[in-house]
Design a protein around this motif. Sequence first.
Motif, mmCIF file in Angstrom:
data_model
loop_
_atom_site.group_PDB
_atom_site.id
_atom_site.type_symbol
_atom_site.label_atom_id
_atom_site.label_comp_id
_atom_site.label_asym_id
_atom_site.label_seq_id
_atom_site.Cartn_x
_atom_site.Cartn_y
_atom_site.Cartn_z
ATOM 1 N N GLY A 74 137.217 -47.189 65.063
ATOM 2 C CA GLY A 74 135.723 -47.712 65.353
ATOM 3 C C GLY A 74 135.214 -47.744 63.602
ATOM 4 O O GLY A 74 134.642 -47.381 63.659
ATOM 5 N N ASN B 263 136.078 -56.460 65.626
ATOM 6 C CA ASN B 263 136.380 -56.115 67.695
ATOM 7 C C ASN B 263 134.632 -55.851 68.374
ATOM 8 O O ASN B 263 134.467 -56.718 69.400
ATOM 9 C CB ASN B 263 136.199 -54.922 68.177
ATOM 10 C CG ASN B 263 137.134 -54.863 68.924
ATOM 11 O OD1 ASN B 263 137.061 -55.672 69.861
ATOM 12 N ND2 ASN B 263 136.684 -53.310 69.700
ATOM 13 N N HIS B 264 133.901 -56.015 67.272
ATOM 14 C CA HIS B 264 132.466 -55.746 67.403
ATOM 15 C C HIS B 264 132.185 -56.718 68.397
ATOM 16 O O HIS B 264 130.987 -57.676 69.360
ATOM 17 C CB HIS B 264 131.547 -55.243 66.483
ATOM 18 C CG HIS B 264 129.546 -55.211 67.574
ATOM 19 N ND1 HIS B 264 129.297 -54.771 68.444
ATOM 20 C CD2 HIS B 264 129.132 -55.877 66.728
ATOM 21 C CE1 HIS B 264 128.366 -54.545 68.464
ATOM 22 N NE2 HIS B 264 127.668 -55.740 67.503
ATOM 23 N N TYR B 265 132.002 -58.374 67.273
ATOM 24 C CA TYR B 265 131.378 -59.408 67.805
ATOM 25 C C TYR B 265 132.565 -60.860 67.979
ATOM 26 O O TYR B 265 131.576 -61.241 69.135
ATOM 27 C CB TYR B 265 131.680 -59.975 65.805
ATOM 28 C CG TYR B 265 130.824 -59.712 64.295
ATOM 29 C CD1 TYR B 265 129.405 -59.344 64.627
ATOM 30 C CD2 TYR B 265 131.224 -60.034 63.790
ATOM 31 C CE1 TYR B 265 128.566 -59.052 64.216
ATOM 32 C CE2 TYR B 265 130.008 -59.134 62.672
ATOM 33 C CZ TYR B 265 129.007 -58.470 62.189
ATOM 34 O OH TYR B 265 128.400 -58.901 61.908
ATOM 35 N N LYS C 103 133.818 -59.123 71.430
ATOM 36 C CA LYS C 103 133.415 -59.330 71.856
ATOM 37 C C LYS C 103 131.577 -60.047 72.572
ATOM 38 O O LYS C 103 131.747 -59.344 73.576
ATOM 39 C CB LYS C 103 133.650 -57.441 72.658
ATOM 40 C CG LYS C 103 134.858 -56.527 72.627
ATOM 41 C CD LYS C 103 134.977 -55.670 73.043
ATOM 42 C CE LYS C 103 136.556 -54.628 72.893
ATOM 43 N NZ LYS C 103 136.408 -53.323 73.236
#
Length: 267
Positions: A222, A230-232, A234
């Motif tokens: 994280g 990963n944030h973008y 998802k």
Amino acid sequence: MKTKYSSPQQFFMQRRLRLSFVLGLLILIYMVSVILVNFQTFSSLAQVPAGLIWLFKNFIPNEHTASYLGPILYQLWRTLIISISSTICAALLSLIFAVLGAKTTSPNRGFQLTVRFGASLLRNIPVVAWAMILLFSFKQSDFTGFLALFFMTLGYLTRAFTETIEDLDGEKLQALQAVGANYFQCVFCGVLPEVASSLTSWVLYMIENNLRDATLVGILTGTGIGFLFNHYFKGFRYDAAGLIVLLIAVLVILLELTSTQIRRAIA
């Protein structure tokens, strides 16, 4: 001097037979694997063009992607710092372990076996596994990513440094010992100056490699550019995720070019 081949034709025929046997064996292994996992080769290959079209359609940065540039560059910088710092720290310890574990410089057999076993254990655990193991103890933090890269790099560089030192000509060490040099003088005056160029090349290679691995580690811990990707991803912001991939590729290429220039300067 006689050979077991009566003619060049027979030699090349034997090589062709061996090559045919190896290729046939590989094809057989592939076919058995396909049957066991029920992999549909032709239908999967037929889907490749559509997948590539979707990839280039969605992951290409557009005019709105520039708004994400600030956070991406910041996290990319943090990831680079973690990659470099973990590699440098691991390299310093690896050098000590390699000197103790190499056949030409090891004080005794016990050090050799201990160092080789430890290096094999550390480097054969994937960096992803290290990240997952350390995640339970150190939670999601930059330090977890640092440790995951550090332990994997420590095992890899210890093995590489050990083999580099063992390839060194032993006559120079014997000459130093003959004139009365002690153990530390032999190491610092006879070993390290000779292998400095090769060891530097290994360190530069691991920095490049750790930058790639740090992206994957960041997804698990994280942190860093991996978490942002990963944030973008998802969040279906594929253009921003594509920009991250592009910038990582550019940074790795720049590191490789820089490493090449450094290797040439110290060669």
